[in-house]
Design an enzyme around this catalytic site. Structure first.
Site, PDB file in Angstrom:
ATOM      1  N   ASP A   1      35.917  38.922  39.994  1.00 30.73           N
ATOM      2  CA  ASP A   1      35.959  37.466  39.765  1.00 30.73           C
ATOM      3  C   ASP A   1      37.009  36.758  40.623  1.00 30.73           C
ATOM      4  OD1 ASP A   1      33.997  37.741  37.889  1.00 30.73           O
ATOM      5  OD2 ASP A   1      35.337  37.580  36.159  1.00 30.73           O
TER       6      ASP A   1
ATOM      7  N   LYS B   1      37.110  29.978  34.631  1.00 36.38           N
ATOM      8  CA  LYS B   1      35.674  29.757  34.884  1.00 36.38           C
ATOM      9  C   LYS B   1      34.862  30.079  33.638  1.00 36.38           C
ATOM     10  CE  LYS B   1      34.750  34.316  34.809  1.00 36.38           C
ATOM     11  NZ  LYS B   1      33.893  34.981  33.789  1.00 36.38           N
TER      12      LYS B   1
HETATM   13  O1  C5P Z   1      36.275  44.104  39.089  1.00 33.44           O
HETATM   14  P1  C5P Z   1      36.937  43.914  37.764  1.00 33.44           P
HETATM   15  O2  C5P Z   1      38.333  44.458  37.743  1.00 33.44           O
HETATM   16  O3  C5P Z   1      36.835  42.521  37.275  1.00 33.44           O
HETATM   17  O4  C5P Z   1      36.089  44.795  36.750  1.00 33.44           O
HETATM   18  C1  C5P Z   1      36.663  45.426  35.628  1.00 33.44           C
HETATM   19  C2  C5P Z   1      35.691  46.454  35.078  1.00 33.44           C
HETATM   20  O5  C5P Z   1      34.535  45.792  34.552  1.00 33.44           O
HETATM   21  C3  C5P Z   1      35.137  47.443  36.080  1.00 33.44           C
HETATM   22  O6  C5P Z   1      35.974  48.552  36.250  1.00 33.44           O
HETATM   23  C4  C5P Z   1      33.815  47.839  35.429  1.00 33.44           C
HETATM   24  O7  C5P Z   1      34.028  48.769  34.395  1.00 33.44           O
HETATM   25  C5  C5P Z   1      33.362  46.545  34.773  1.00 33.44           C
HETATM   26  N1  C5P Z   1      32.440  45.794  35.645  1.00 33.44           N
HETATM   27  C6  C5P Z   1      31.131  46.244  35.817  1.00 33.44           C
HETATM   28  N2  C5P Z   1      30.280  45.558  36.619  1.00 33.44           N
HETATM   29  C7  C5P Z   1      30.674  44.431  37.269  1.00 33.44           C
HETATM   30  C8  C5P Z   1      31.990  43.930  37.106  1.00 33.44           C
HETATM   31  C9  C5P Z   1      32.866  44.650  36.290  1.00 33.44           C
HETATM   32  O8  C5P Z   1      30.749  47.244  35.222  1.00 33.44           O
HETATM   33  N3  C5P Z   1      29.805  43.790  38.056  1.00 33.44           N
END
Ligand code: C5P
Length: 310
Positions: free
Chosen positions: A144, A17
């Protein structure tokens, strides 16, 4: 495909994406940043072949495969484990991933693997979850992942995982400049925190962007593309400045960092222009790879299923 498929194998494909808009709010107490984003799935895919096995294991080939862990840090591995736990099934699977989406590129490649693994294991194990239930498991795996299941074009709120489909007409043509020195999502959000210590505004999506999508007009859309993480990504990966300069000298309508980067996506007026832009950026020798894709693309989808009886 002429190679024989093992009996019971399930082949699922899920898209990468780009974020057409990514508005970020100050970090919440859960450690996440509230987002208002518009995702568009593009025609660059992760292929996952799920084959019955004694245990859950993962192997990876394709683009940047050497940089992807195959143990329980792999999001597809975690997806299979989560599905087994959630449904109480005691089954194994060998997930054979062929990567098309750049690793740590801001295009949700790992999330696509997880979405594809959820769907493939659900089919292989016959756990028969509804799409909505798969969506809940997807959200537990990463912000995501739900979008990689649904694909197309969608608004994401909350952590980016509360999805609403967006109306988009026509096809949009993108040129991707890929830099192999990946950035991790947490490091980019940390850099954003440092640059925006006084930020208070709740993130929102512009109406004009949604209208440009409905109109299917790339020129209008270009004026409303936005990524709040872009400055942080450029600070961490200064090669991006040269990539933007190279796109400036082409007919690209606008270039922006995809998600947390470092992939840069440039919107082209049409497919022929996208090919010319890609050739020019190749010649400028600023990126490790240059690709032409289009969007929207479908979400995680079954490609082929070979049952034991066949
Ligand atoms: O949820 P995901 O594993 O994709 O996110 C990885 C990291 O990215 C999270 O632990 C966080 O540190 C950061 N993040 C964030 N805010 C979001 C998505 C991700 O701070 N909305």
């Amino acid at each position: 495909m002429t190679e024989p498929r093992p009996a019971g194998a399930v082949h699922v494909r899920a898209p990468g994406k780009i974020n057409l808009s990514l508005a970020v709010g100050p970090k919440g107490e859960d450690g996440y940043h509230p987002l208002a984003t518009v995702f568009q799935a593009v025609t660059l895919y992760e292929e996952v072949l799920a084959v019955p096995d004694e245990v859950i294991r993962v192997s990876v080939t394709g683009r940047h495969a050497d940089r992807v862990p195959t143990d329980s840090r792999n999001l597809a591995h975690r997806a299979a484990t989560l599905l087994a736990e959630a449904t109480g099934i005691d089954a194994g699977v060998h997930l054979q991933i062929t990567k098309g989406v750049p690793t740590a590129g801001g295009m949700g490649g790992g999330s696509a693997d997880a979405a594809a693994a959820l769907l493939a294991c659900d089919l292989l194990w016959g756990t028969g979850l509804a799409r909505e239930e798969l969506g809940h498991l997807a959200a537990e795996l990463g912000a995501d992942v739900p979008f990689a299941l649904t694909g197309q074009t969608a608004v994401g709120l909350g952590r980016g995982d509360a999805l609403t489909p967006a109306l988009a007409r026509g096809r949009f043509h993108w040129v991707l400049a890929i830099i192999e020195d990946g950035l991790t999502t947490p490091e980019v959000f940390r850099a954003w925190d440092q640059l925006n210590s006084g930020a208070r505004l709740a993130p929102r999506i512009s109406d004009a962007l949604m209208q440009a999508l409905v109109a299917g007009d790339p020129r209008r859309l270009a004026g409303h593309l936005r990524n709040d993480l872009q400055i942080a990504a450029i600070e961490l990966q200064p090669r991006l400045r040269d990539v933007f300069k190279a796109f400036d000298d082409t007919s690209a309508l606008r270039a922006l960092v995809s998600g947390s980067g470092p992939t840069v996506a440039a919107l082209a007026p049409d497919h022929a222009a996208a090919l010319a832009i890609a050739a020019a950026v190749e010649r400028a020798d600023v990126a490790d790879e240059v690709l032409v894709v289009s969007g929207p693309a479908h979400g995680a989808r079954l490609v082929e299923s070979v049952r034991d009886s066949e």
